[in-house]
Write a protein that holds these residues in place. Structure first.
Motif, mmCIF file in Angstrom:
data_model
loop_
_atom_site.group_PDB
_atom_site.id
_atom_site.type_symbol
_atom_site.label_atom_id
_atom_site.label_comp_id
_atom_site.label_asym_id
_atom_site.label_seq_id
_atom_site.Cartn_x
_atom_site.Cartn_y
_atom_site.Cartn_z
ATOM 1 N N GLU A 14 0.759 -1.212 0.040
ATOM 2 C CA GLU A 14 -0.013 -0.127 0.116
ATOM 3 C C GLU A 14 0.930 1.219 0.119
ATOM 4 N N GLU A 16 -0.281 4.551 0.309
ATOM 5 C CA GLU A 16 -0.839 5.651 0.877
ATOM 6 C C GLU A 16 -0.576 5.319 2.485
ATOM 7 N N ASP A 58 -2.850 -3.234 -2.711
ATOM 8 C CA ASP A 58 -3.771 -2.199 -3.274
ATOM 9 C C ASP A 58 -3.431 -2.231 -5.093
ATOM 10 N N LEU A 61 -0.745 1.105 -7.594
ATOM 11 C CA LEU A 61 0.705 1.314 -6.958
ATOM 12 C C LEU A 61 1.578 1.966 -7.931
ATOM 13 N N MET A 87 -7.443 -4.278 -2.834
ATOM 14 C CA MET A 87 -7.985 -3.023 -2.515
ATOM 15 C C MET A 87 -7.949 -2.041 -3.455
ATOM 16 N N THR A 88 -8.980 -1.370 -3.610
ATOM 17 C CA THR A 88 -8.992 -0.153 -4.589
ATOM 18 C C THR A 88 -10.133 1.064 -4.156
ATOM 19 N N LYS A 110 -12.101 0.855 -1.174
ATOM 20 C CA LYS A 110 -11.683 1.764 -0.157
ATOM 21 C C LYS A 110 -12.418 3.170 -0.474
#
Length: 137
Positions: A14, A16, A58, A61, A87-88, A110
């Motif tokens: 990830e 972020e 994620d 990336l 995850m997006t 997300k």
């Protein structure tokens, strides 16, 4: 717990920081051994070295997309037992189908609720961690 009493291992991919901090908090609270990397370019090297039980991946990336990483993991027979939860922020049905078609075991949009993420992680890891404390039969 994983076999042999060792905690399950989770690799967080990830970029972020604020999301990574939340994921780190949840993995610590659930008792999982975990590490985090922020770059798609490092992901495959780390996955092969760590051989985690689960990769929280994620989609968006730097350098290499989560989709490419997922596809590469699925092409490596030595990593067949590694679960992938993608995850997006772009949680459309099309994105979800693409991730699952490439071999992801789960897909979460997300921003997510920590409870929702915890449920997915437990599902993919066989319901252990904190859930196992109540299962004494």
């Amino acid at each position: 717990m994983a076999d042999g009493g060792k905690p399950h291992s989770v690799l967080i991919v990830e970029d972020e920081d604020n999301i990574a901090i939340a994921l780190d908090y949840l993995m610590t609270r659930e008792g999982y051994a975990h590490e985090r990397i922020a770059s798609g370019a490092e992901a495959m090297t780390k996955i092969r070295a760590m051989h985690p039980d689960l990769v929280l991946l994620d989609v968006m990336l730097p350098e290499v997309s989560g989709y490419e990483i997922c596809q590469e993991v699925r092409m490596d027979r030595a990593l067949d037992d590694v679960k992938i939860l993608m995850m997006t922020a772009r949680g459309s049905a099309v994105e979800r189908r693409k991730g699952l078609a490439l071999g992801a075991d789960g897909f979460i949009a997300k921003p997510f609720e920590l409870k929702e993420l915890r449920t997915e992680v437990r599902r993919l890891l066989g319901g252990e961690a904190s859930a196992a404390e109540g299962a004494g039969s």
